[in-house]
Design a protein around this motif. Structure first.
Motif, mmCIF file in Angstrom:
data_model
loop_
_atom_site.group_PDB
_atom_site.id
_atom_site.type_symbol
_atom_site.label_atom_id
_atom_site.label_comp_id
_atom_site.label_asym_id
_atom_site.label_seq_id
_atom_site.Cartn_x
_atom_site.Cartn_y
_atom_site.Cartn_z
ATOM 1 N N ALA A 136 -15.406 -38.369 -31.646
ATOM 2 C CA ALA A 136 -14.199 -37.753 -32.034
ATOM 3 C C ALA A 136 -12.438 -38.541 -31.141
ATOM 4 C CB ALA A 136 -13.718 -36.469 -30.455
ATOM 5 N N LEU A 137 -11.917 -38.454 -31.400
ATOM 6 C CA LEU A 137 -10.704 -38.909 -31.156
ATOM 7 C C LEU A 137 -10.356 -38.376 -29.841
ATOM 8 C CD1 LEU A 137 -8.032 -41.122 -31.835
ATOM 9 C CD2 LEU A 137 -6.433 -39.007 -32.667
ATOM 10 N N ASP A 138 -9.905 -39.416 -28.932
ATOM 11 C CA ASP A 138 -9.290 -39.429 -27.614
ATOM 12 C C ASP A 138 -7.681 -39.092 -27.193
ATOM 13 O OD1 ASP A 138 -8.980 -39.021 -24.524
ATOM 14 O OD2 ASP A 138 -10.932 -40.389 -24.100
ATOM 15 N N SER A 139 -7.377 -38.405 -27.972
ATOM 16 C CA SER A 139 -6.234 -38.553 -27.633
ATOM 17 C C SER A 139 -5.627 -38.966 -26.010
ATOM 18 C CB SER A 139 -5.004 -36.747 -28.359
ATOM 19 O OG SER A 139 -5.146 -36.625 -29.536
ATOM 20 N N ALA A 140 -5.641 -38.328 -25.354
ATOM 21 C CA ALA A 140 -5.203 -38.860 -24.089
ATOM 22 C C ALA A 140 -5.119 -40.340 -24.177
ATOM 23 C CB ALA A 140 -5.288 -37.879 -22.717
ATOM 24 N N ALA A 141 -6.289 -40.788 -24.075
ATOM 25 C CA ALA A 141 -6.720 -42.437 -23.989
ATOM 26 C C ALA A 141 -6.211 -43.579 -24.749
ATOM 27 C CB ALA A 141 -8.009 -42.568 -24.457
ATOM 28 N N THR A 142 -5.755 -43.131 -25.832
ATOM 29 C CA THR A 142 -4.966 -43.312 -27.563
ATOM 30 C C THR A 142 -4.363 -43.426 -27.249
ATOM 31 O OG1 THR A 142 -6.210 -42.700 -29.158
ATOM 32 C CG2 THR A 142 -4.596 -43.321 -29.820
ATOM 33 N N LEU A 143 -3.043 -42.155 -26.553
ATOM 34 C CA LEU A 143 -2.039 -42.262 -26.041
ATOM 35 C C LEU A 143 -1.831 -43.651 -24.253
ATOM 36 C CD1 LEU A 143 1.067 -40.978 -26.409
ATOM 37 C CD2 LEU A 143 0.560 -39.048 -25.037
ATOM 38 N N ALA A 144 -2.365 -43.281 -23.601
ATOM 39 C CA ALA A 144 -1.753 -44.456 -22.973
ATOM 40 C C ALA A 144 -2.312 -45.672 -23.044
ATOM 41 C CB ALA A 144 -3.445 -43.944 -21.447
ATOM 42 N N THR A 145 -2.600 -46.116 -24.429
ATOM 43 C CA THR A 145 -2.948 -47.573 -24.898
ATOM 44 C C THR A 145 -1.583 -47.821 -24.965
ATOM 45 O OG1 THR A 145 -3.428 -46.932 -26.996
ATOM 46 C CG2 THR A 145 -5.411 -47.606 -24.698
ATOM 47 N N VAL A 178 -8.868 -44.415 -29.832
ATOM 48 C CA VAL A 178 -9.652 -44.843 -29.231
ATOM 49 C C VAL A 178 -10.455 -43.176 -29.039
ATOM 50 C CG1 VAL A 178 -10.069 -44.242 -26.324
ATOM 51 C CG2 VAL A 178 -8.612 -45.630 -27.274
ATOM 52 N N PHE A 179 -12.102 -44.097 -29.400
ATOM 53 C CA PHE A 179 -12.924 -42.029 -29.535
ATOM 54 C C PHE A 179 -13.642 -42.350 -28.423
ATOM 55 C CE2 PHE A 179 -11.180 -44.056 -34.233
ATOM 56 C CZ PHE A 179 -11.558 -43.115 -34.149
ATOM 57 N N SER A 180 -14.627 -41.426 -27.944
ATOM 58 C CA SER A 180 -15.222 -40.904 -27.675
ATOM 59 C C SER A 180 -16.387 -40.346 -28.032
ATOM 60 C CB SER A 180 -14.632 -40.118 -26.701
ATOM 61 O OG SER A 180 -14.360 -38.788 -26.974
ATOM 62 N N ASP A 181 -17.651 -40.312 -27.591
ATOM 63 C CA ASP A 181 -18.938 -40.055 -28.611
ATOM 64 C C ASP A 181 -18.588 -38.569 -27.569
ATOM 65 O OD1 ASP A 181 -21.292 -39.823 -29.894
ATOM 66 O OD2 ASP A 181 -22.153 -41.254 -29.032
ATOM 67 N N GLU A 182 -18.781 -37.238 -28.692
ATOM 68 C CA GLU A 182 -18.907 -35.984 -28.304
ATOM 69 C C GLU A 182 -20.275 -35.634 -28.886
ATOM 70 O OE1 GLU A 182 -15.303 -33.598 -28.024
ATOM 71 O OE2 GLU A 182 -14.502 -35.065 -27.019
ATOM 72 N N GLY A 183 -21.411 -35.785 -28.095
ATOM 73 C CA GLY A 183 -22.117 -35.043 -28.947
ATOM 74 C C GLY A 183 -23.230 -35.462 -30.398
#
Length: 160
Positions: A73-82, A64-69
């Motif tokens: 970027a890899l969103d580790s917490a969101a990826t782990l949640a899935t 799961v990626f998040s748009d940062e600037g």
């Protein structure tokens, strides 16, 4: 001059073909003999000619990626949640620490069967796959603690 060159090419090609056929016949006969020996003695398992296959991947989590600037970027917490992996992060880290503390089941008194699954495979670029028994036998022969008595494990753990 052309007929002589053509004759030379024909002779060379015939010689190389003959040698290749002889070589292939001898190699085939020797490999057949080796296979017979392997069948008769139970040898030849997981050798260069008969490698064991790797396990298929059992679990996969899509990142799961998040748009940062302006970049993803890899969103580790969101990826782990899935993740559908059946062992939670805390338990997984505890298991990893137990395996390392028992030196992968090779430390005196350790039970490899309690630490490594029945279908455990050690896979590296050159070595493996090795079964649990093969790995424990090989890893146990290294005697790292004897070779490096002041060796200290400075591991840190995270699940990603």
């Amino acid at each position: 001059m052309q007929p002589l060159a053509a004759l030379g090419n024909l002779c060379t090609a015939s010689l190389l073909l003959t040698i290749d056929l002889i070589h292939s016949a001898i190699r085939g006969a020797l490999l057949f003999a080796v296979d017979l020996i392997d069948v008769a003695t139970g040898s030849g398992k997981n050798t260069g000619r008969k490698k064991l296959g790797w396990h298929e991947q059992r679990y996969a989590t899509s990142p799961v990626f998040s748009d940062e600037g302006g970049y993803e970027a890899l969103d580790s917490a969101a990826t782990l949640a899935t993740s559908t992996f059946p062992i939670g992060p805390e338990e997984l880290i505890a298991k990893a620490k137990r395996v390392l503390a028992a030196e992968f089941g090779t430390k005196a008194g350790a039970d490899p069967a309690a630490l490594l699954s029945d279908d455990f495979q050690f896979v590296a670029p050159i070595v493996g796959p090795l079964s649990r028994a093969e790995f424990v036998r090989a890893f146990g022969s290294f005697k790292l603690k004897e070779a490096f008595p002041d060796l200290r494990d400075k591991s840190w753990f995270a699940v990603d």
